[in-house]
Design an enzyme around this catalytic site. Structure first.
Site, short mmCIF file in Angstrom:
data_model
loop_
_atom_site.label_atom_id
_atom_site.label_comp_id
_atom_site.label_asym_id
_atom_site.label_seq_id
_atom_site.Cartn_x
_atom_site.Cartn_y
_atom_site.Cartn_z
CE LYS A 1 -55.04 62.29 -2.79
NZ LYS A 1 -54.79 61.19 -1.90
CG ASP B 1 -56.22 60.59 -6.40
OD1 ASP B 1 -57.43 59.80 -6.04
OD2 ASP B 1 -55.07 60.26 -5.83
#
Length: 301
Positions: A11, A137
């Site tokens: 990401k 996350d």
């Protein structure tokens, strides 16, 4: 289905605002998260004995309960009472401690893959809730390919997908501790324009140039104090045609967002020649998480 081979993506953070410190010791943040097609590979093979094992190809990664992938498998097994076990192999390509969420993505896709392999039938929301126990996350990697994250970054709201965009990633060759970077953040208490809201608006408009101009990261100044190479990497990307450049997450990886792939490819070639000590990788934003899952299901055995 007894075996899955799963690409687990990295990401990037296109915006990251630190709003304050929470009572639980974490920081209140707002961030825009986007998956890219730089991936590790996770191989899962169902094990009838109930045992969990993990092999990795990176010498600095543990193969036991200290590894998030192992923790994810054990957590899911205990939560569901499943009698199945699994043999796991993790092949790393995403730099470690780089601000790219590699470990969190590995754990999230382990949860998703084992839910498929063990035929548990948990919903995406249930997997996200389990993921919160593994890291802030982790839920994002089970939510969508792009999202706004608030709270610790795990309260997620959707964003419309952009067309696949070229992203050039540069890592200087060292890792950083996320916890240490956050401890050094100096909070600005004066009222500021909400730059996350601005970025969100540009996402809705599909305006790549405006997104590039408004990339930001409140953690960047902390890292720059000790590592001026972050600024050098940003300048190099902008000089080679990036619409914008910013440090991702807690760093030290810097991303350059490009409007045209040819420009990004030219930048890659030049920067590889000019900065041989840097890790430089050209990747692309992912528009859909579901498409990735469907490909894994289609190719499974």
């Amino acid at each position: 289905m007894s075996r899955l081979e799963i690409p687990t993506p990295a990401k990037i953070n296109l915006g990251l605002a630190v709003r304050g410190r929470r009572p639980d010791g974490y920081h209140e943040i707002e961030t825009i998260l986007q998956l890219v097609d730089l991936t590790d590979r996770l191989i899962l093979e169902r094990e009838e004995t109930g045992q969990i094992s993990l092999e990795t190809d990176h010498p600095s990664l543990p193969n036991d309960e200290k590894n998030l992938v192992y923790q994810a498998a054990r957590l899911l097994q205990r939560h569901t009472g499943s009698s199945w076990g699994v043999r796991m192999q993790l092949q790393k390509h995403i730099p470690i401690g780089a601000g790219l969420g590699g470990g969190s993505g590995n754990a999230a896709f382990a949860l998703w893959g084992l839910n498929e392999l063990w035929e548990l039938g948990l919903t995406r929301e249930e997997l996200q809730e389990l993921g919160r126990a593994l890291g802030s996350d982790v839920p994002f990697f089970l939510f969508a390919a792009q999202a706004v994250g608030t709270g610790k970054g795990d309260a997620l709201s959707p964003l419309p997908p952009l067309p696949p965009l070229p992203v050039l990633l540069i890592n200087p060759g060292f890792s950083l501790s996320t916890a240490l970077i956050y401890r050094r953040v100096r909070l600005v208490l004066t009222k500021r324009e909400n730059r996350i809201t601005m970025l969100r608006r540009f996402f809705l408009m599909g305006d790549v140039e405006a997104i590039g101009r408004h990339l930001f990261n409140d953690l960047e100044t902390v890292v720059l104090e000790d590592h001026p190479v972050i600024g050098e990497m940003k300048e190099a990307l902008l000089a080679r045609g990036a619409e914008g450049a910013i440090m991702s997450g807690s760093g030290p990886t810097v991303l350059g967002l490009f409007a045209e792939r040819q420009t990004a490819q030219d930048a890659l070639l030049h920067l590889q020649q000019e900065h041989r000590g840097w890790w430089i990788h050209l990747t692309t934003t992912l528009p859909s998480l579901e498409d990735m899952w469907q490909r894994v299901r289609r190719d499974s055995t």
